[in-house]
Design a protein around this motif. Sequence first.
Motif, mmCIF file in Angstrom:
data_model
loop_
_atom_site.group_PDB
_atom_site.id
_atom_site.type_symbol
_atom_site.label_atom_id
_atom_site.label_comp_id
_atom_site.label_asym_id
_atom_site.label_seq_id
_atom_site.Cartn_x
_atom_site.Cartn_y
_atom_site.Cartn_z
ATOM 1 N N ALA A 85 0.832 -1.205 0.000
ATOM 2 C CA ALA A 85 0.000 0.000 0.000
ATOM 3 C C ALA A 85 0.870 1.261 0.000
ATOM 4 N N VAL A 86 1.953 1.239 0.747
ATOM 5 C CA VAL A 86 2.871 2.385 0.783
ATOM 6 C C VAL A 86 3.525 2.582 -0.585
ATOM 7 N N VAL A 87 3.969 1.464 -1.188
ATOM 8 C CA VAL A 87 4.595 1.539 -2.515
ATOM 9 C C VAL A 87 3.589 2.034 -3.552
ATOM 10 N N ARG A 88 2.349 1.534 -3.480
ATOM 11 C CA ARG A 88 1.315 1.959 -4.425
ATOM 12 C C ARG A 88 0.992 3.440 -4.270
ATOM 13 N N LEU A 89 0.930 3.908 -3.046
ATOM 14 C CA LEU A 89 0.642 5.326 -2.815
ATOM 15 C C LEU A 89 1.759 6.195 -3.373
ATOM 16 N N LEU A 118 -13.478 -1.835 4.755
ATOM 17 C CA LEU A 118 -12.632 -2.260 3.645
ATOM 18 C C LEU A 118 -13.378 -3.237 2.746
ATOM 19 N N PHE A 119 -14.109 -4.161 3.352
ATOM 20 C CA PHE A 119 -14.905 -5.107 2.579
ATOM 21 C C PHE A 119 -15.953 -4.372 1.742
ATOM 22 N N ALA A 120 -16.612 -3.383 2.345
ATOM 23 C CA ALA A 120 -17.641 -2.613 1.644
ATOM 24 C C ALA A 120 -17.043 -1.828 0.481
ATOM 25 N N ALA A 121 -15.902 -1.176 0.719
ATOM 26 C CA ALA A 121 -15.252 -0.383 -0.327
ATOM 27 C C ALA A 121 -14.751 -1.271 -1.453
ATOM 28 N N TYR A 134 -7.235 3.600 -0.471
ATOM 29 C CA TYR A 134 -5.848 3.825 -0.054
ATOM 30 C C TYR A 134 -5.766 4.028 1.449
ATOM 31 N N THR A 135 -6.697 4.826 2.000
ATOM 32 C CA THR A 135 -6.697 5.088 3.439
ATOM 33 C C THR A 135 -6.901 3.802 4.235
ATOM 34 N N LEU A 136 -7.882 2.997 3.828
ATOM 35 C CA LEU A 136 -8.170 1.759 4.543
ATOM 36 C C LEU A 136 -7.027 0.758 4.436
ATOM 37 N N LEU A 137 -6.426 0.669 3.261
ATOM 38 C CA LEU A 137 -5.320 -0.280 3.063
ATOM 39 C C LEU A 137 -4.080 0.113 3.854
ATOM 40 N N LEU A 138 -3.957 1.396 4.176
ATOM 41 C CA LEU A 138 -2.836 1.857 4.990
ATOM 42 C C LEU A 138 -3.152 1.778 6.477
ATOM 43 N N VAL A 139 -4.351 2.195 6.849
ATOM 44 C CA VAL A 139 -4.711 2.287 8.264
ATOM 45 C C VAL A 139 -5.002 0.925 8.884
ATOM 46 N N PRO A 175 -3.878 -2.275 8.419
ATOM 47 C CA PRO A 175 -2.756 -3.065 8.925
ATOM 48 C C PRO A 175 -2.072 -2.422 10.133
ATOM 49 N N VAL A 176 -2.005 -1.097 10.139
ATOM 50 C CA VAL A 176 -1.385 -0.399 11.272
ATOM 51 C C VAL A 176 -2.202 -0.619 12.541
ATOM 52 N N ILE A 177 -3.538 -0.562 12.413
ATOM 53 C CA ILE A 177 -4.394 -0.810 13.575
ATOM 54 C C ILE A 177 -4.202 -2.233 14.077
ATOM 55 N N GLY A 178 -4.123 -3.188 13.145
ATOM 56 C CA GLY A 178 -3.892 -4.574 13.540
ATOM 57 C C GLY A 178 -2.571 -4.739 14.260
ATOM 58 N N TRP A 179 -1.547 -4.083 13.756
ATOM 59 C CA TRP A 179 -0.210 -4.119 14.373
ATOM 60 C C TRP A 179 -0.267 -3.509 15.768
ATOM 61 N N ALA A 180 -0.932 -2.368 15.895
ATOM 62 C CA ALA A 180 -1.045 -1.703 17.189
ATOM 63 C C ALA A 180 -1.866 -2.538 18.169
ATOM 64 N N THR A 181 -2.891 -3.243 17.658
ATOM 65 C CA THR A 181 -3.718 -4.095 18.519
ATOM 66 C C THR A 181 -2.886 -5.188 19.163
ATOM 67 N N LEU A 182 -2.060 -5.835 18.360
ATOM 68 C CA LEU A 182 -1.188 -6.885 18.884
ATOM 69 C C LEU A 182 -0.168 -6.312 19.858
ATOM 70 N N SER A 183 0.328 -5.123 19.544
ATOM 71 C CA SER A 183 1.311 -4.477 20.421
ATOM 72 C C SER A 183 0.700 -4.163 21.784
ATOM 73 N N ALA A 184 -0.560 -3.685 21.779
ATOM 74 C CA ALA A 184 -1.232 -3.348 23.035
ATOM 75 C C ALA A 184 -1.457 -4.591 23.888
ATOM 76 N N ALA A 185 -1.596 -5.747 23.240
ATOM 77 C CA ALA A 185 -1.775 -7.014 23.961
ATOM 78 C C ALA A 185 -0.434 -7.693 24.239
ATOM 79 N N LYS A 186 0.643 -7.050 23.840
ATOM 80 C CA LYS A 186 2.005 -7.579 23.979
ATOM 81 C C LYS A 186 2.157 -8.917 23.262
#
Length: 199
Positions: free
Chosen positions: A65-69, A154-157, A100-105, A107-118
């Motif tokens: 997504a970053v490369v595509r943007l 994301l599914f809807a879009a 583009y926004t959803l494809l970037l945001v 994965p970051v939310i998923g990454w942060a979710t796992l980080s918050a749960a350690k």
Amino acid sequence: MTDEKTVKSGTAARFTILSRILHWTMAPMVVVQLLIGVTMIASLSYYPLLLAIHRPLGVAILIFAVVRLANRLTHRPPPFLATMSRIERRIATWSEYALYTLLLVQPVIGWATLSAAKLPVTMVGPLRLPGIALQNLDLYAILRECHGVFAFLLFAAFTAHMCAVLFHTLVLRDKLLDRMALWPNKSGVPRQGDIQVGS
């Protein structure tokens, strides 16, 4: 970022080859990720295996997504087809922004979710990504809920994008799909006289 010109149907002015390769590489990744997300909820017996695929695939989608943007910001898209009205062009533009926004945001939310749960984001073997959020159960609960909501968006879009492409391909038959096709363009190179300023 949007080209305000239009081109007559049948000429199929195209995105750059890099844009097309990135698009068709990333599209199946997103489809698989959405299917994995649904299956993870419906089938707990396969949850560990699916999660092991879900995490690195999410990171791969983020990288693409970053490369595509970056590619999108440095390369002007082909003109819209004349079959697309002003409203359709606006919808197409804003839906592109949304994707583009959803494809970037997401994965970051998923990454942060796992980080918050350690929980580690394991890629391949011992390779793990560092945490990007403080360990906190309340934060984890909020991020997990956000991850689910953004997955639905994301599914809807993605579904709306597919429906629009199918409508243009099967109903209007204006060769919209050829703009992103990897196969040879049978319509030939657009003539200069076919390009006009949109109304």
